[in-house]
Design an enzyme around this catalytic site. Structure first.
Site, PDB file in Angstrom:
ATOM      1  N   GLY A  84       0.807  -1.213   0.000  1.00 35.26           N
ATOM      2  CA  GLY A  84       0.000   0.000   0.000  1.00 35.26           C
ATOM      3  C   GLY A  84       0.841   1.265   0.000  1.00 35.26           C
ATOM      4  CB  SER A 180       2.621  -3.862  -3.944  1.00 37.73           C
ATOM      5  OG  SER A 180       2.405  -2.530  -4.334  1.00 37.73           O
ATOM      6  CE1 TYR A 181       6.435   2.218   0.115  1.00 35.57           C
ATOM      7  CE2 TYR A 181       5.972   1.180   2.237  1.00 35.57           C
ATOM      8  CZ  TYR A 181       6.609   2.165   1.487  1.00 35.57           C
ATOM      9  OH  TYR A 181       7.419   3.086   2.113  1.00 35.57           O
ATOM     10  CG  ASP A 385       1.992  -3.900 -11.885  1.00 36.35           C
ATOM     11  OD1 ASP A 385       1.115  -3.007 -11.925  1.00 36.35           O
ATOM     12  OD2 ASP A 385       2.847  -3.976 -10.979  1.00 36.35           O
ATOM     13  CG  HIS A 437       0.420  -4.638  -8.442  1.00 36.83           C
ATOM     14  ND1 HIS A 437       1.651  -4.062  -8.624  1.00 36.83           N
ATOM     15  CD2 HIS A 437       0.128  -4.488  -7.130  1.00 36.83           C
ATOM     16  CE1 HIS A 437       2.085  -3.579  -7.473  1.00 36.83           C
ATOM     17  NE2 HIS A 437       1.176  -3.828  -6.540  1.00 36.83           N
TER      18      HIS A 437
END
Length: 464
Positions: A84, A180-181, A385, A437
């Site tokens: 996030g 991701s994050y 992505d 993603h």
């Protein structure tokens, strides 16, 4: 004689039940999930609840453990983190990626995920930091002052205390995974564990980590992202050259001119696409309009505002999660929201995302530390992505300047090319062909093979 056999069978069943129950502590039993609303019958055990990581502030992190379907006592522990920052591992990892269940379209119940990772390992989904999902803090200012460092330290405290609650996992092989994050969270937590082990009496048996479409390095991630947009015809030549010449990709905050350029690119040139999978249909909003403005996307070196990943074969899965996990009967079954959090459960916390305080400019120095520490490290990338694209990951990893041990080759799953991979000294990189993603959402079979090979410490399969 028949009665005697029945009696013996009953005694055997009772002894087995006693043996099984003796493997669990009283604290574990209090976290046991009997069944979730609308859940199909399963043979594996589930537990969920809270672990306090800071008594003074009243910070507690929520977890959900789904044990391995077969031989759980012999399987490793795989921890999954979503990014996030501010997004829930329950909403994403557990409910639409690697967990055992999927939520149906009416959010009335669950169905089984054929490629759940708990076929290979015990899965521990952690909502971190406090303020994400069901995790909470009694100190409201915590939600305005969280960043990379506090997240890593609280996550380490969680694991230490969770293993005291679940002592049968203390000596288990542990792997940390995410996307991701969590490209920040996972290596940062791994480093915290390594540092903890250097001075702790009771060590966490960390063997390695694996991250997908991972935010890694400010400059190279951003350069790679803009390059991906251009190379996939998402932006014009003019906009591409303007972005390259105008933006200082090393900065945490871009100039107004640069900000205007990439907002122009997204608003005027991208069109109505799902940026998390550029070839997937976006989710239609309830008012009949499409999702072109459903989120604000920043260049990936800094946190994304409210990270709504509406991608996949069904692009509206996030909506089902927000309905299902706000149901009182679901929360009761999960032992969640026991303090009656004064806000609705959401897949992502906009408050946390907007107020994120510290973020590492680059995770590459941590990679170097952990390669030197001998951890098994895999990085994978879904290649459709456009948010943290394959070009960004390749540019970033190239800066490690690792020697190649197995040159680039296509890897296979079910006699089809699953992607491409190269094995370096200290790290394996793999692409997943046609995945967005959230790789396990789009390519569950390929993601399952990734985990299998990663846990085995073997290169991905070549065509036989």
């Amino acid at each position: 004689m028949e009665k005697q056999r029945i009696f013996v069978s009953i005694i055997a069943i009772l002894l087995l039940a006693l043996h099984v129950s003796s493997n669990y502590t009283e604290e574990e039993e209090s976290d046991r999930i009997e069944a979730l609303p609308g859940q199909p019958k399963v043979t594996f055990q589930q537990f969920s609840g809270y672990v306090t990581v800071n008594e003074v502030a009243g910070r507690a992190l929520f977890y959900w453990l789904t044990e391995a379907i077969q031989d759980p006592l012999e399987k490793p522990l795989v921890v999954w983190l979503n990014g996030g920052p501010g997004c829930s591992s329950v909403a994403y990892g557990a409910s639409e990626e690697v967990g055992p269940f999927r939520i149906n379209k009416t959010a009335s119940g669950l169905y089984l995920n054929k490629f759940s990772w708990n076929k290979l390992a015990n899965l521990l989904f952690l909502e971190t930091p406090a303020g994400v999902g069901f995790s909470y803090s009694n100190t409201s200012s915590d939600l305005l002052n969280t960043g990379d460092r506090l997240t890593a330290k609280d996550s380490l405290q969680f694991l230490i205390r969770w293993m005291k609650r679940f002592p049968r996992y203390k000596n288990r092989d542990v792997y940390v995974t995410g996307e991701s994050y969590a490209g920040h969270y996972v290596p940062q937590l791994a480093r915290e564990i390594v540092n903890h082990n250097a001075k702790a009496k009771h060590k966490i048996n960390l063997k390695g980590f694996m991250v997908g479409n991972a935010v890694t390095d400010n400059y190279y991630d951003n350069l790679g992202t803009v390059t991906y947009w251009w190379s996939h015809a998402m932006i014009s030549d003019k906009t591409y050259h303007q972005l390259i010449s105008t933006c200082d990709f090393r900065q945490q905050k871009e100039s107004n001119e640069c900000e205007s350029l990439y907002y122009y690119a997204m608003d005027q040139e991208f069109g109505n696409i799902d940026q998390y999978n550029i070839y997937a249909p976006p989710c239609n909003n309830s008012d009949g309009s499409t999702g072109a403005t459903r989120r604000t996307m920043h260049l990936p070196h800094r946190p994304h505002r409210v990270f709504k990943e509406l991608s996949g074969y069904d692009p509206c899965t996030e909506k089902y999660a927000e309905i299902y996990y706000n149901r009182p009967d679901v929360q009761k079954a999960l032992h969640a929201n026991t303090t009656r959090i004064p806000y609705k459960w959401t897949s992502c916390s906009e408050t946390l995302n907007r107020n994120w305080k510290d973020t590492d400019d680059s995770i590459l120095p941590i990679y170097k530390e952990l390669i030197a520490a001998g951890l098994r490290i895999w990085v994978f990338s879904g290649d459709v992505d456009s948010v943290v694209p394959v070009t960004a990951t390749r540019y970033s990893l190239a800066q490690l300047k690792l020697d190649t041990t197995i040159p680039w080759y296509p890897w296979y799953v079910k006699k089809q090319v699953g992607g491409w991979t190269e094995v370096y000294k200290g790290l394996t990189f793999a692409t997943v062909r046609g995945a967005g993603h959230e790789v396990p959402l789009f390519k569950p079979r390929a993601a399952f093979q990734l985990l299998r090979s990663f846990l085995q410490g073997e290169p991905l399969p070549k065509k036989t």
